[in-house]
Design a protein around this motif. Structure first.
Motif, short mmCIF file in Angstrom:
data_model
loop_
_atom_site.label_atom_id
_atom_site.label_comp_id
_atom_site.label_asym_id
_atom_site.label_seq_id
_atom_site.Cartn_x
_atom_site.Cartn_y
_atom_site.Cartn_z
N VAL A 83 0.85 -1.20 0.00
CA VAL A 83 0.00 0.00 0.00
C VAL A 83 0.88 1.23 0.00
CG1 VAL A 83 -1.71 1.31 1.31
CG2 VAL A 83 -1.96 -1.16 1.08
N GLY A 84 1.95 1.16 0.80
CA GLY A 84 2.90 2.28 0.88
C GLY A 84 3.58 2.54 -0.45
N ARG A 115 -2.32 -1.13 -5.80
CA ARG A 115 -3.77 -1.09 -5.75
C ARG A 115 -4.31 -2.50 -5.63
NH1 ARG A 115 -2.53 2.20 -10.54
NH2 ARG A 115 -2.30 0.08 -11.29
N LYS A 116 -5.57 -2.58 -5.33
CA LYS A 116 -6.29 -3.86 -5.25
C LYS A 116 -5.52 -4.88 -4.42
CE LYS A 116 -8.59 -3.27 -9.71
NZ LYS A 116 -8.75 -3.83 -11.04
N VAL A 117 -5.03 -4.40 -3.29
CA VAL A 117 -4.27 -5.31 -2.43
C VAL A 117 -5.24 -6.26 -1.74
CG1 VAL A 117 -2.66 -5.47 -0.52
CG2 VAL A 117 -2.56 -3.51 -2.06
N THR A 118 -5.01 -7.52 -1.94
CA THR A 118 -5.86 -8.51 -1.27
C THR A 118 -4.96 -9.50 -0.55
OG1 THR A 118 -5.87 -9.93 -3.20
CG2 THR A 118 -7.70 -8.38 -2.98
N ARG A 119 -5.54 -10.11 0.44
CA ARG A 119 -4.75 -11.09 1.18
C ARG A 119 -5.60 -12.29 1.53
NH1 ARG A 119 -3.41 -8.27 6.86
NH2 ARG A 119 -3.23 -10.38 7.62
N ALA A 173 -1.71 -7.98 -5.53
CA ALA A 173 -1.92 -6.55 -5.74
C ALA A 173 -1.56 -6.19 -7.16
CB ALA A 173 -1.06 -5.76 -4.76
N GLU A 174 -1.83 -4.97 -7.46
CA GLU A 174 -1.43 -4.44 -8.76
C GLU A 174 -0.42 -3.35 -8.51
OE1 GLU A 174 -5.39 -4.65 -11.33
OE2 GLU A 174 -4.19 -2.84 -11.68
N ILE A 175 0.72 -3.47 -9.13
CA ILE A 175 1.72 -2.41 -8.97
C ILE A 175 1.99 -1.81 -10.34
CG2 ILE A 175 2.78 -3.37 -6.88
CD1 ILE A 175 5.00 -4.47 -8.80
#
Lengths: 342, 201
Positions: free
Chosen positions: A278-279, A283-287, A298-300
């Motif tokens: 996130v830092g 985006r769209k960080v899922t766990r 996630a999408e970077i």
């Protein structure tokens, strides 16, 4: 009246508590009976001895000890009251907990309906394209391409349809029959709409499990083909390529960059990984976390892989699993497996 | 809280009234004043009830603690001191019962009636003078101890503490007639006991 009964009445007689005639009787007896007179004297003396008992003084520590116990009692009582009103104290954490739960639930619901909402987001573009395609039969010049389109699409649609079938369980024969070129354009359009759905799915599948990854991958070639075909054959469908491009852009197929992170405590490291991502602007960080292994997806942005790799190294031992050739720009799906290691 | 002393009977002048009000509002310092005022009398009541100074100190502590816990329940129907002394009597009785149970397990070797009093009772006329005042007082206390509880408490309250029959009635919650009959029997028993213990009175 005998002496014994007189003696019993002497205390009352001394107190003047006897009825007058009884008092006179006792008085008369005492005057004549020396034993009873002595008994009366003894009674007076005994009373004097009792009354003359010395008064004791309280020890100086008595008050201190009483007050100490009073203080103890107050503390105990306050402690009890505190315990009694403990629910009030817990109320604040309870509301906080409730807020967190609601937020988590909201996120969960959002995630659960996200495929549909993504589809809905695309919906506005859908009618425009439908409108565009609908316009096609109206102009007579456009009729031939319209006829060729379903035919040209036929092959690629079969691939796409097979995808759709895998999801919806439709029979391939039935769909192919419907795909007959003699069908009205509208029907073909509605058919396309349904077929289009799996194309949108990969865009969503960034967070989805491993099982969906190959689906996304196999769905890609037809999508590209679709773009090429439409670009080549249906020239008046100006919006179509943009839609397709948008879909591909929003849908990085599978994890473009997969890593394994070995840490001592995967569960705890999950949050670190997540906050790191996130830092880094992911985006769209899922766990997900199952059986001691976590997966963060996630999408970077393209070009961030090295930075992420370095940051992960700070958290534990990192191994690159797959690394697809990085595109110059655009999002890259990243998948980080968090495993228990040394 | 205010209701506790609302029905306070102003006809009964209670010098503790204001302080008790403060205590009911949670002022522990005010309670200290009550302790200061009443501890001596309470100690002497307990001392004469039990005949044991250390035990009396314990009783006073327990009684004050009970009073502290229950002070909000004090409604001012009677004087505060009367209420307080009632607690002392009750605590004394409870503790005496407990200590009697404890003592029954051990043998009472040091019964003062077997002491020098008896040996002197028979012969020497000057026994009273020969005995120290302290010793006489010990004998008196011994005789009080021999009284049954209900006789002892009225004797202590009336003849030692000098309470009126009304006050004793409030403290013990017993009618005046009963108090008097018990008192007369207590006095008679005391006379007989003292005569026996001290010889010539």
């Amino acid at each position: 009246m005998d002496c014994k009964r007189i003696e019993e009445k002497l205390p009352a007689y001394l107190e003047g508590a006897l009825p007058p005639e009884e008092g006179k009787l006792v008085e008369g007896h005492v005057a004549t009976c020396p034993n009873c007179r002595f008994a009366l004297e003894d009674l007076v003396k005994a009373g004097k001895l009792v009354r003359e008992l010395d008064e004791a003084d309280p020890p100086p520590w008595l008050k201190q000890r009483i007050m100490a116990r009073v203080r103890e009692e107050r503390e105990r009582k306050e402690g009890f009251l505190r315990r009694l009103f403990y629910p009030l104290h817990i109320k604040i954490p309870a509301t906080a907990l409730a807020t967190v739960l609601v937020a988590v639930f909201a996120v969960y619901v959002f995630r659960a309906v996200e495929p549909e909402t993504t589809y809905l987001h695309q919906a506005p573009s859908e009618p425009t394209r439908v409108a565009a395609e609908k316009e096609v039969p109206k102009s007579p010049e456009a009729v031939p391409p319209m006829v060729t389109v379903p035919e040209a699409r036929h092959e690629k649609d079969r691939a796409v349809i097979s995808m759709a079938e895998r999801e919806s369980g439709r029979k391939p024969g039935a769909s192919e029959e419907k795909e007959a070129p003699s069908k009205p354009a509208e029907q073909a359009v509605s058919e396309r709409k349904m077929v289009h759905r799996p194309e949108a799915a990969p865009g969503v599948s960034t967070y989805a499990g491993k099982q969906e990854a190959p689906v996304a991958k196999s769905a890609m070639p037809p999508a590209k083909e679709d773009k090429v075909l439409r670009g080549a054959t249906v020239k008046d469908e100006e919006r179509a390529p943009t839609v397709a491009a948008k879909v591909t852009a929003a849908a990085p197929e599978g994890p473009g960059y997969a890593l394994s992170l070995y840490v001592r405590d995967p569960a705890a490291a999950m949050s670190d990984v997540e906050s790191m991502l996130v830092g880094s602007g992911a985006r769209k960080v899922t766990r997900e976390f199952h059986d001691g292994t976590g997966i963060v997806m996630a999408e970077i942005e393209a070009g961030q892989t090295k930075e992420i790799f370095e940051k992960l190294k700070a958290l534990g031992e990192v191994r690159e699993k797959t690394k697809a050739p990085e595109p110059p720009a655009g999002p890259i799906a990243i998948k980080i497996e968090v495993l228990a290691g040394r | 809280m205010s209701k506790t002393l609302d029905n306070h009977n102003t006809a009964v002048h209670d010098e503790d009234y204001e302080i008790v009000l403060s205590c009911q509002k949670g002022d522990d310092e005010a309670f200290g004043i009550l302790v200061e005022r009443h501890q001596k009398r309470m100690l002497n009541m307990a001392l004469r009830m039990t005949g044991d100074y250390d035990e009396a100190c314990e009783i006073v502590q327990d009684a004050f603690l009970s009073a502290y816990r229950a002070i909000r329940k004090f409604r001012g129907d009677a004087k505060f001191s009367t209420w307080l002394y009632g607690i002392v009597v009750n605590v004394s009785k409870t503790r005496m019962k407990q200590s009697t149970q404890r003592r029954q397990k051990t043998v009472s070797i040091d019964d003062p009636s077997d002491g020098p009093g008896d040996s002197l009772a028979g012969g020497e006329a000057s026994a009273l003078e020969a005995l120290e005042k302290k010793e006489v007082q010990a004998k008196v206390q011994h005789c009080i101890n021999t009284l049954e509880e209900e006789y002892r408490e009225v004797l202590v309250l009336r003849d030692i503490q000098g309470f009126s029959y009304d006050e004793i009635g409030d403290i013990l919650n017993v009618p005046e007639g009963t108090i008097k009959s018990r008192l007369f029997r207590a006095r008679d028993a005391m006379k007989n006991c003292l005569k026996k213990v001290l010889g010539d009175l």
